[in-house]
Design an enzyme around this catalytic site. Structure first.
Site, mmCIF file in Angstrom:
data_model
loop_
_atom_site.group_PDB
_atom_site.id
_atom_site.type_symbol
_atom_site.label_atom_id
_atom_site.label_comp_id
_atom_site.label_asym_id
_atom_site.label_seq_id
_atom_site.Cartn_x
_atom_site.Cartn_y
_atom_site.Cartn_z
ATOM 1 N N GLU A 125 -6.304 -9.104 3.512
ATOM 2 C CA GLU A 125 -5.520 -8.617 4.484
ATOM 3 C C GLU A 125 -5.403 -9.313 5.827
ATOM 4 O OE1 GLU A 125 -6.148 -4.275 5.437
ATOM 5 O OE2 GLU A 125 -6.506 -3.924 3.396
ATOM 6 N N ASN B 250 -12.401 -1.085 -1.274
ATOM 7 C CA ASN B 250 -11.661 -1.836 -0.120
ATOM 8 C C ASN B 250 -12.396 -1.239 1.099
ATOM 9 O OD1 ASN B 250 -9.287 -3.004 1.679
ATOM 10 N ND2 ASN B 250 -9.316 -0.695 2.193
ATOM 11 N N GLU B 251 -12.606 -2.147 1.965
ATOM 12 C CA GLU B 251 -13.131 -1.909 3.295
ATOM 13 C C GLU B 251 -14.097 -0.693 3.127
ATOM 14 O OE1 GLU B 251 -10.217 -1.243 6.645
ATOM 15 O OE2 GLU B 251 -9.865 -3.288 6.393
ATOM 16 N N TYR C 51 -6.960 -9.275 11.421
ATOM 17 C CA TYR C 51 -5.755 -8.920 12.011
ATOM 18 C C TYR C 51 -5.576 -9.509 13.232
ATOM 19 C CZ TYR C 51 -4.832 -5.469 8.188
ATOM 20 O OH TYR C 51 -4.205 -4.896 6.864
ATOM 21 N N GLN D 87 2.023 -5.927 5.506
ATOM 22 C CA GLN D 87 2.325 -5.771 4.258
ATOM 23 C C GLN D 87 3.646 -5.932 3.791
ATOM 24 O OE1 GLN D 87 0.706 -1.859 3.259
ATOM 25 N NE2 GLN D 87 -1.006 -2.073 4.268
ATOM 26 N N GLU E 86 0.632 -1.237 -0.229
ATOM 27 C CA GLU E 86 -0.246 -0.006 0.049
ATOM 28 C C GLU E 86 1.013 1.357 -0.286
ATOM 29 O OE1 GLU E 86 -2.827 0.132 3.290
ATOM 30 O OE2 GLU E 86 -3.719 1.856 2.473
HETATM 31 O O1 AHR Z 1 -3.057 -2.481 6.172
HETATM 32 C C1 AHR Z 1 -3.473 -1.170 6.843
HETATM 33 C C2 AHR Z 1 -4.912 -1.068 6.814
HETATM 34 O O2 AHR Z 1 -5.604 -1.549 7.364
HETATM 35 C C3 AHR Z 1 -5.391 -0.999 5.171
HETATM 36 O O3 AHR Z 1 -5.038 0.027 4.555
HETATM 37 C C4 AHR Z 1 -7.035 -1.099 5.530
HETATM 38 O O4 AHR Z 1 -7.602 -1.696 4.452
HETATM 39 C C5 AHR Z 1 -7.091 -1.753 6.767
HETATM 40 O O5 AHR Z 1 -7.802 -1.068 7.697
#
Ligand code: AHR
Length: 521
Positions: free
Chosen positions: A320, A196-197, A263, A369, A49
């Site tokens: 992600e 995205n999101e 996450y 990432q 990103e």
């Molecule tokens: O990876 C960091 C961020 O986490 C990304 O930009 C977003 O899609 C997510 O909330």
């Protein structure tokens, strides 16, 4: 199942109990007779990103940099990524994607306008890394590009023209503009994310509204000159099962896949996420058990998909995932730069062990990432000629390469389990197995115990082992990590902890270690 402690006893008791017991022992039974799916190589995907120093300073320094580069790409990073066999790379975001206007990133660099990266620290970017730079990088790495399109603040026309620019071979306005910018032939672009999101940074939408927008935007993403698009709807975060249900109903077969983000992060009451390097045994165990909870999350999203798409046409992409700690001291809070320890390495191995089990539906996973951001493969600085560090997570990806496009082999694990904070449990062993195209059996095995060696008896009916070779990744501490000054503190070394007696294999794994072995008859 053996249990060391009941949940109520908590972590401090657990530590006492673990150190009071002898070393751990466990059994892994490998079911060679019941081969599963191919493990798609895209499970080992990456995400890049425009965030902090992922693109600028990480992948890209520009041709005039004092840091050795090939056409502007850092040479050290390029080589490390080639060695990693990256199968697919997602770009330009993340949250950044829904504020990115691709036309600002094409044409002569000196004429490209600057932009403010509102999502990530308000950094001013010069757009020197754009569509050509990204797609050429993918060609150099031999990986598939995964473009994340702007739905939140862009237009249908803008996204439609981007697809035409990248993939049309005809005498069309966008193809001609691309030629004018130096690229005669189109690139092949298969993976296209439509937002995205979209429930958050991608437009704060409700799933019903997003689904309609998806239908509208994706209608105009055309397939030019044999380029087949694989369209991905912006999916849920973690436990938001309603998002998946609504999109599955309202979008259905108009999408090839829906995404999911997960996450391994636990936010404190004040929003803090904990230190990447300085953590207690309780925090270590809590993180690993939170990481393993992705299994239940995947299962529940898949159950909804199975109900609404029983013929399994639509895939799930975990585009992600990874750890998320407080930023390293002294770094820009908007840049999400964090160190990476053995704990992160175990999050990676445990995650892969789970992902491999769900590839009937789960066809891609992209760690967040690739460089300098969150659970990255590589850390760089830009001092002098520039330095680079390969993280423990990089080494796990490399050790697990043998599982890319290999046949999944199910296994059963009998091991101790402990209770962790947050009412979760953590098995003290994790493992996965696959058979490659030459029929060679590979196993990856992780001892999650923070302070105990573990002996693992391998039960492989139908295979009398003659040789076991492989590599082990470990650090002196569960918080061991690599630095620019000491880049090889954590790195794989040959594994010599396997004993073979009458064809039966026993492994001895130190605390918090990961091995990948090949077992040959
Ligand atoms: O990876 C960091 C961020 O986490 C990304 O930009 C977003 O899609 C997510 O909330």
């Amino acid at each position: 199942m053996k249990t060391l402690l009941k949940p109520i006893l908590g972590i401090s008791m657990l530590a006492v109990s673990l150190s009071a017991s002898a070393q751990l022992s466990s059994t892994v039974t490998v079911d060679l007779a019941n081969e599963g799916n191919l493990i798609p190589k895209e499970i080992y995907g990456q995400f890049s990103e425009h965030l902090g120093q992922c693109i600028y300073g990480g992948l890209w320094v520009g041709e005039n940099s004092q840091i050795p580069n090939e056409k502007g790409y850092r040479k050290d990073v390029l080589q490390a990524l080639k060695d990693l066999h990256v199968p697919v790379l997602r770009w330009p975001g993340g949250c950044f994607a829904d504020e990115y206007h691709w036309m600002d990133g094409i044409g002569p660099k000196e004429k490209r306008p600057t932009m403010v990266n509102n999502n990530w620290g308000g950094t001013v970017e010069d757009n020197s890394f754009g569509t050509h730079e990204f797609l050429n990088l993918c060609e150099m790495l031999g990986c598939e590009p995964y473009i994340s399109g702007n739905v939140g603040s862009g237009t249908v026309e803008e996204l439609a023209k981007w697809v035409e620019y990248m993939t049309s071979d005809g005498n069309s306005p966008m193809a001609n503009l691309r030629r004018q910018n130096g690229r005669e032939k189109p690139w092949k672009v298969k993976f296209l994310g439509v937002g995205n999101e979209s429930w958050g940074c991608g437009g704060s939408m409700r799933p019903e509204y997003y689904s309609d927008l998806y239908r509208r935007y994706s209608t105009y993403c055309r397939e030019y000159d044999g380029n087949k698009l694989y369209k991905v709807a912006s999916g849920a975060s973690d436990y938001d099962y309603n998002w998946t249900r609504v999109c599955m109903k309202a979008i259905g077969n108009r999408m090839n896949a829906i995404s999911l983000h997960y996450y391994s992060v636990i936010n404190g009451w004040d929003g803090s996420k904990g230190s990447a390097t300085d953590f207690t045994t309780a925090e270590y165990l809590r993180t690993l058990s939170k990481c393993r909870e992705v299994e239940e999350v995947i299962q529940k999203h898949i159950a909804i998909m199975d109900e609404l798409d029983p013929k399994n046409h639509i895939d799930l992409l975990l585009d992600e995932w990874g750890t998320w700690w407080d930023v390293a001291e002294g770094t820009n809070p908007g840049w999400l730069f964090q160190q990476n320890t053995m704990r992160d390495a175990l999050v990676a191995s445990l995650s892969f062990d789970i992902f491999h089990k769900y590839t009937r539906r789960l066809k891609m996973a992209n760690i967040a990432q690739i460089v300098n951001v969150l659970q990255s493969m590589i850390l760089t600085d830009q001092k002098g000629q520039g330095h680079m560090v390969l993280t423990p997570t990089y080494h796990v990806f490399k050790m697990y390469n043998v599982h890319q496009d290999a046949t999944f082999i199910p296994l059963d694990i009998q091991c101790d389990k402990v209770s962790t904070e947050g009412n979760r449990t953590l098995p003290m062993l994790s493992a996965t197995a696959s058979k490659d195209k030459n029929g060679i059996l590979h196993l990856s095995v992780t001892n999650t115990a923070p302070d105990k060696t573990q002996t693992v008896k391998l039960n492989i009916p139908g295979l009398k082992a003659k040789t076991v070779t492989g590599e082990i990744l470990n650090g002196k501490f569960m918080g061991s990590y690599n630095t620019f000054e000491n880049p090889d503190d954590v790195k794989p070394v040959p594994f010599n902890g396997a004993k073979i007696k009458k064809g039966e294999v026993e492994l001895t794994l130190p605390a918090h270690s990961i091995v990948t072995i090949e077992v040959k008859p």
